[in-house]
Design a protein around this motif. Structure first.
Motif, short mmCIF file in Angstrom:
data_model
loop_
_atom_site.label_atom_id
_atom_site.label_comp_id
_atom_site.label_asym_id
_atom_site.label_seq_id
_atom_site.Cartn_x
_atom_site.Cartn_y
_atom_site.Cartn_z
N HIS A 112 0.84 -1.20 0.00
CA HIS A 112 0.00 0.00 0.00
C HIS A 112 0.87 1.25 0.00
O HIS A 112 2.08 1.16 0.16
CB HIS A 112 -0.98 -0.01 1.18
N ASP A 138 6.11 4.12 4.69
CA ASP A 138 7.05 3.09 5.18
C ASP A 138 6.98 1.81 4.34
O ASP A 138 7.80 0.92 4.50
CB ASP A 138 6.83 2.77 6.68
N HIS A 139 6.03 1.73 3.43
CA HIS A 139 5.89 0.54 2.58
C HIS A 139 6.21 0.84 1.11
O HIS A 139 6.74 -0.02 0.42
CB HIS A 139 4.46 -0.02 2.69
N ASP A 141 0.00 -3.98 6.11
CA ASP A 141 -0.84 -3.51 7.22
C ASP A 141 -2.27 -3.94 6.92
O ASP A 141 -2.69 -3.90 5.77
CB ASP A 141 -0.78 -1.99 7.34
N HIS A 184 6.46 -5.08 12.52
CA HIS A 184 5.69 -3.85 12.52
C HIS A 184 4.93 -3.67 13.83
O HIS A 184 3.70 -3.63 13.85
CB HIS A 184 4.69 -3.93 11.35
N ILE A 200 7.50 1.29 9.94
CA ILE A 200 7.18 2.04 11.15
C ILE A 200 5.70 2.35 11.13
O ILE A 200 5.11 2.49 10.06
CB ILE A 200 7.97 3.37 11.23
ZN LIG Z 1 3.00 0.34 7.95
#
Ligand SMILES: [Zn+2]
Ligand SMILES: [Zn+2]
Length: 338
Positions: A34, A38-39, A111, A303, A328
């Motif tokens: 996504h 952080d991704h 996530d 995570h 993060i």
């Molecule tokens: Zn994340």
């Protein structure tokens, strides 16, 4: 880890396919869960993701990045390894990555969130042997109230603020939280205004379209008087009280995050008047539900509370270990800057 996915200094790597999942260093080819920063990071030669995530990455990382759009459940192959993306329910466009090779199936959740919202495709359980799962809120203390309850308490608080002639400002992450708030609050008939950062991302989110008649941007020329009736939604980076009050007059600032369940968390900053427990991640029960439904026996946690959560799983019948990734939580720090 196993042979199909392994942890390297650049990120989670699939050796037979020679590609990475959400890598944190530049690589040739990356499958991205996504568009959170952080991704989806800078410097990949090729980004593979869902169409919404690709559009959002073009907004955030630039028009010139090389991308490939893959719809949910569509399969694609690299060196004989089969990949597919499945809804993660976290934010618009978010996906879990399923990897299958020689009868072995892995899932990387990215996530995720179990409770459906109006703007993200709802989480779907994907059966697998091994699972890499996030655990941002992997402690039993985290149990979310229903989001409809939270939205109603926001509406009530807004009425109180209006009665005191104060302008209501809600702080939420610009991708995901903001759109959830927009859809949920406009369904309650509340007029809304958004910060320009959020307005810009909204254009790439087709699931928000039914609600756009309730949403207005505010500009330099918007007269001060109009703000009191509306709820203003801003990202954390734009939530400074002094700056807001200079523009809007006296404000009440509400913060929407899973961390608001921690007693005293909002008191860490004078910037927040009220906390609302609204998270885009699974709570404790949600994490366990996802793990159980997948049927996975090998669990890798990342995570969040990785070590504690892996320990708990190990004591309760799973083979589990933490992974030292560089993801993060956007919700970790109240004043996190995107
Ligand atoms: Zn994340
Ligand atoms: Zn995220």
């Amino acid at each position: 880890m196993g042979a199909l996915l392994e942890l390297t200094s650049k990120g989670i790597y699939c050796p037979p396919a020679d590609l990475y999942l959400d890598p944190w260093r530049p690589v040739e080819r990356a499958v991205i869960t996504h568009a959170h920063s952080d991704h989806a990071r800078w410097g990949m030669k090729q980004y593979i993701a869902t169409p919404i995530t690709v559009d959002l990455m073009h907004k955030r990382l630039g028009k010139n990045i090389q991308t490939q759009r893959i719809s949910y459940k569509e399969t694609f192959f690299h060196n004989g390894v089969q990949f597919s993306l499945h809804p993660a329910g976290h934010v618009p466009g978010s996906a879990q990555i399923r990897v299958e090779y020689k009868g072995e199936v892995w899932v990387f959740t990215g996530d995720f969130k179990i409770e459906p919202d109006a703007v993200s495709d709802p989480f779907e359980s994907v059966p697998c042997h091994s699972m890499i799962t996030e655990c941002t809120f992997g402690l039993p203390i985290y149990r979310w109230p229903k989001s409809s309850t939270i939205l109603h308490s926001i509406a009530q608080w807004h009425e109180q603020n209006k009665a005191q002639n104060l302008t209501t400002v809600l702080v939420g992450y610009s991708l995901g939280k903001a759109q959830r708030l927009l859809a949920g609050l406009s369904a309650l008939g509340i007029p809304l205004r958004v910060h320009s950062t959020i307005a810009d991302l909204n254009e790439s989110i087709p699931t928000l379209r039914p609600y756009t008649s309730f949403i207005r941007e505010w500009t330099k020329d918007t007269p001060n008087e109009v703000f009191k009736n509306d709820i203003l939604i801003v990202p954390p980076a734009a939530a400074d009280r002094t700056t807001l009050e200079k523009r809007l007059g006296p404000v009440k600032i509400g913060y929407c995050s899973g961390w608001m369940q921690l007693r005293g968390y909002k008191n860490r900053t004078t910037n927040i008047d009220k906390g609302f427990v609204l998270s885009d991640h699974a709570d404790w029960n949600g994490l366990l539900q996802a793990i159980k439904q997948s049927g996975a026996q090998n669990i890798y946690t990342t995570h969040g509370y990785s070590s504690t959560f892996a320990q708990w799983l190990s004591e309760n019948g799973w083979k589990a270990q933490p992974l030292q990734t560089e993801f993060i939580s956007a919700e970790t720090d109240v004043m996190v800057d995107e």
